[in-house]
Design an enzyme around this catalytic site. Structure first.
Site, PDB file in Angstrom:
ATOM      1  N   ASP A  79       0.823  -1.214   0.000  1.00 40.60           N
ATOM      2  CA  ASP A  79       0.000   0.000   0.000  1.00 40.60           C
ATOM      3  C   ASP A  79       0.854   1.261   0.000  1.00 40.60           C
ATOM      4  O   ASP A  79       1.889   1.312   0.658  1.00 40.60           O
ATOM      5  CB  ASP A  79      -0.856   0.038   1.276  1.00 40.60           C
ATOM      6  CG  ASP A  79      -1.929  -1.022   1.250  1.00 40.60           C
ATOM      7  OD1 ASP A  79      -2.766  -0.979   0.342  1.00 40.60           O
ATOM      8  OD2 ASP A  79      -1.894  -1.902   2.135  1.00 40.60           O
ATOM      9  N   GLY A 116      10.089   1.203  -3.000  1.00 45.89           N
ATOM     10  CA  GLY A 116       8.748   1.775  -2.809  1.00 45.89           C
ATOM     11  C   GLY A 116       8.591   2.305  -1.397  1.00 45.89           C
ATOM     12  O   GLY A 116       8.049   3.398  -1.180  1.00 45.89           O
ATOM     13  N   ASP A 139      16.392  -7.670  -4.324  1.00 48.34           N
ATOM     14  CA  ASP A 139      16.880  -7.164  -5.623  1.00 48.34           C
ATOM     15  C   ASP A 139      18.212  -6.431  -5.500  1.00 48.34           C
ATOM     16  O   ASP A 139      18.883  -6.200  -6.502  1.00 48.34           O
ATOM     17  CB  ASP A 139      15.850  -6.198  -6.233  1.00 48.34           C
ATOM     18  CG  ASP A 139      14.544  -6.881  -6.577  1.00 48.34           C
ATOM     19  OD1 ASP A 139      14.501  -8.118  -6.531  1.00 48.34           O
ATOM     20  OD2 ASP A 139      13.573  -6.172  -6.890  1.00 48.34           O
ATOM     21  N   MET A 181      14.325 -13.191 -10.059  1.00 45.47           N
ATOM     22  CA  MET A 181      13.715 -11.897  -9.718  1.00 45.47           C
ATOM     23  C   MET A 181      14.689 -10.735  -9.948  1.00 45.47           C
ATOM     24  O   MET A 181      15.902 -10.914  -9.840  1.00 45.47           O
ATOM     25  CB  MET A 181      13.206 -11.893  -8.281  1.00 45.47           C
ATOM     26  CG  MET A 181      11.843 -12.554  -8.146  1.00 45.47           C
ATOM     27  SD  MET A 181      11.167 -12.329  -6.501  1.00 45.47           S
ATOM     28  CE  MET A 181       9.527 -13.053  -6.733  1.00 45.47           C
ATOM     29  N   GLY A 182      14.109  -9.588 -10.189  1.00 42.96           N
ATOM     30  CA  GLY A 182      14.897  -8.382 -10.468  1.00 42.96           C
ATOM     31  C   GLY A 182      14.288  -7.687 -11.664  1.00 42.96           C
ATOM     32  O   GLY A 182      14.599  -8.036 -12.802  1.00 42.96           O
ATOM     33  N   ARG A 307      12.379 -15.750  -2.137  1.00 43.67           N
ATOM     34  CA  ARG A 307      12.177 -14.826  -1.016  1.00 43.67           C
ATOM     35  C   ARG A 307      11.846 -15.532   0.288  1.00 43.67           C
ATOM     36  O   ARG A 307      11.735 -14.885   1.331  1.00 43.67           O
ATOM     37  CB  ARG A 307      11.009 -13.877  -1.327  1.00 43.67           C
ATOM     38  CG  ARG A 307      11.291 -12.925  -2.416  1.00 43.67           C
ATOM     39  CD  ARG A 307      10.505 -11.660  -2.391  1.00 43.67           C
ATOM     40  NE  ARG A 307       9.127 -11.714  -1.999  1.00 43.67           N
ATOM     41  CZ  ARG A 307       8.157 -11.040  -2.600  1.00 43.67           C
ATOM     42  NH1 ARG A 307       8.430 -10.302  -3.664  1.00 43.67           N
ATOM     43  NH2 ARG A 307       6.933 -11.069  -2.156  1.00 43.67           N
TER      44      ARG A 307
HETATM   45  O1  F6P Z   1      11.081  -6.146  -5.043  1.00 43.15           O
HETATM   46  C1  F6P Z   1      11.283  -7.465  -4.756  1.00 43.15           C
HETATM   47  C2  F6P Z   1      10.566  -8.357  -5.731  1.00 43.15           C
HETATM   48  O2  F6P Z   1      10.811  -9.612  -5.217  1.00 43.15           O
HETATM   49  C3  F6P Z   1      10.963  -8.231  -7.188  1.00 43.15           C
HETATM   50  O3  F6P Z   1      12.148  -8.868  -7.535  1.00 43.15           O
HETATM   51  C4  F6P Z   1       9.774  -8.825  -7.881  1.00 43.15           C
HETATM   52  O4  F6P Z   1       9.683  -8.360  -9.191  1.00 43.15           O
HETATM   53  C5  F6P Z   1       8.659  -8.335  -7.024  1.00 43.15           C
HETATM   54  O5  F6P Z   1       9.187  -8.165  -5.729  1.00 43.15           O
HETATM   55  C6  F6P Z   1       7.448  -9.232  -6.967  1.00 43.15           C
HETATM   56  O6  F6P Z   1       6.474  -8.550  -6.251  1.00 43.15           O
HETATM   57  P1  F6P Z   1       5.155  -9.171  -5.638  1.00 43.15           P
HETATM   58  O7  F6P Z   1       5.545 -10.011  -4.492  1.00 43.15           O
HETATM   59  O8  F6P Z   1       4.346  -8.004  -5.213  1.00 43.15           O
HETATM   60  O9  F6P Z   1       4.524  -9.965  -6.741  1.00 43.15           O
END
Ligand code: F6P
Length: 380
Positions: A79, A116, A139, A181-182, A307
């Site tokens: 958010d 963010g 990232d 991711m990235g 993650r």
């Molecule tokens: O910013 C970290 C991250 O893991 C990015 O690498 C990936 O693109 C994004 O979050 C995915 O976001 P969400 O969990 O909101 O789908």
């Protein structure tokens, strides 16, 4: 330690995507703060918890046993304070957050997050709140800090996956394209690609030419190695796509002041259309490589595995170093800063210098040079 510090009351929240080591950071801030007489409360689910005043006291019992646990005990969310959905309506909740900060008699709010979160934290700094942030993102693209909580763990996980992909790619004589991711920065793909010995590494910072990638794979095949591992960052793009993307982003930037105009709508639509097209990039790349090399190709999307789970020793150490320093800074009334790591030294840097900026990989970065020197194709 001053008497004033003894009476301080601080809040903590975790925002953005979760990352391993968040609980280690909550623990270190919490324990250090309790240790010098502060009261600590945790807000649930990122900035929403502050907007809706969803909070719990964090005491010694709650902080015990979380050092090794993945995710965040506080919950998280994406958010934005100035555009939050409340009862089906988008509302600016920054003033409500400032009121809740006062209602809880806070002396400081610690926000743990990535890019963010820093933009959102700056909005609260501008409302006059005492904000201090800790950098976390798998990232590794946060500006003005060498390290961010979560990256080291993710690097270990992705490296292990790349290692494991070798034996199956080898056995089936296949190309395996691993999506890592990235979105804007390729640190994870580059780091794990090097550590795991990927044959091709594609990152957003270096647009690729698919024919160059195919040629590198064919050269390996011609030398008797008929399998290849391609480590591709989510945000990697072909040269053609990178040009389209840059133009779409520029158009959105150029029309920023013209909200609601046809030009603005057109720019937003163009960017959305590009993003929809790009979401299929890894699969498209795999098909193109299959056609160009005549080798079978498969895709592995690593997704949220990257993650999850227990933080590495390095992330626990980083979280504890940053978290304890954060409390020292609060004791000294140093606010509006991110607690950053500069070559192993923990220093405060202004949140306003971090927000809106990204730490991208310079094309001549030492990691890129090393990858090239061991013969890795970088796609260009
Ligand atoms: O910013 C970290 C991250 O893991 C990015 O690498 C990936 O693109 C994004 O979050 C995915 O976001 P969400 O969990 O909101 O789908």
């Amino acid at each position: 330690m001053t008497n004033m510090a003894r009476n301080k009351r601080i809040g903590i929240l975790t925002a953005g995507g979760d990352s391993p080591g968040l609980n280690a950071a909550i623990r270190s801030v919490g324990k250090a703060a309790l240790g010098c007489g502060m009261e600590v409360i945790g807000f649930r689910d990122g900035f929403r918890g502050l907007a809706e005043n969803l909070r719990d006291p964090l005491d010694k019992a709650i902080l015990a046993g979380i050092l090794t646990v993945g995710g965040t005990i506080l919950g998280t969310g994406r958010d934005k304070p100035h555009r939050m959905e409340i009862d089906g309506q988008i509302r600016d909740m920054t003033d409500v957050m400032a009121d809740n900060y006062k209602l809880n008699k806070l002396d400081a709010l610690v926000c743990l997050g990535g890019g963010g979160t820093h933009k959102n934290a700056l909005r609260l700094v501008e409302k006059g709140l005492n904000i201090i942030t800790l950098p976390k993102t798998i990232d590794n693209d946060l500006y003005l800090t060498d390290a961010a909580i979560g990256f080291d763990t993710a690097l270990g996980i992705v490296t292990e996956v790349v290692d494991r992909l070798h034996s199956t790619a080898h056995s089936h004589h296949r190309i395996i394209v691993a999506e890592i991711m990235g979105n804007r920065a390729g640190w994870l793909a580059l780091g794990a690609g090097i550590a795991g010995g990927a044959d091709v590494i594609l990152i957003p910072e270096i647009p690729y030419d698919v024919e160059t990638v195919a040629a590198a794979i064919c050269r390996r095949r011609d030398h008797g190695t008929n399998f290849s591992i391609v480590a591709v960052a989510e945000g990697a793009m072909s040269v053609t796509d990178a040009a389209i993307y840059a133009a779409a982003r520029q158009a959105k930037k150029d029309t920023k002041g013209a909200k609601g105009s046809p030009e603005r709508d057109e720019a937003k639509q163009a960017l959305a259309a590009f993003n929809a097209h790009h979401s299929g990039n890894t699969l498209r790349l795999s098909k193109q490589l299959e056609e160009l090399t005549k080798l079978e190709a498969r895709v592995t999307i690593l997704g949220y595995l990257q993650r999850g789970g227990t933080p590495s020793a390095n992330d626990r150490l980083l979280a504890t170093r940053l978290g304890t320093r954060c409390v020292e800074l609060i004791e000294n009334d140093c606010f509006g800063v991110m607690v950053a790591d500069h070559g192993g030294v923990v220093v405060p840097v202004p949140i306003q210098d971090v927000a809106g900026n990204l730490k991208l990989i310079p094309p001549d970065h030492a990691w890129v040079q090393s990858a090239r020197r061991v013969g890795t194709c970088m796609g260009d």
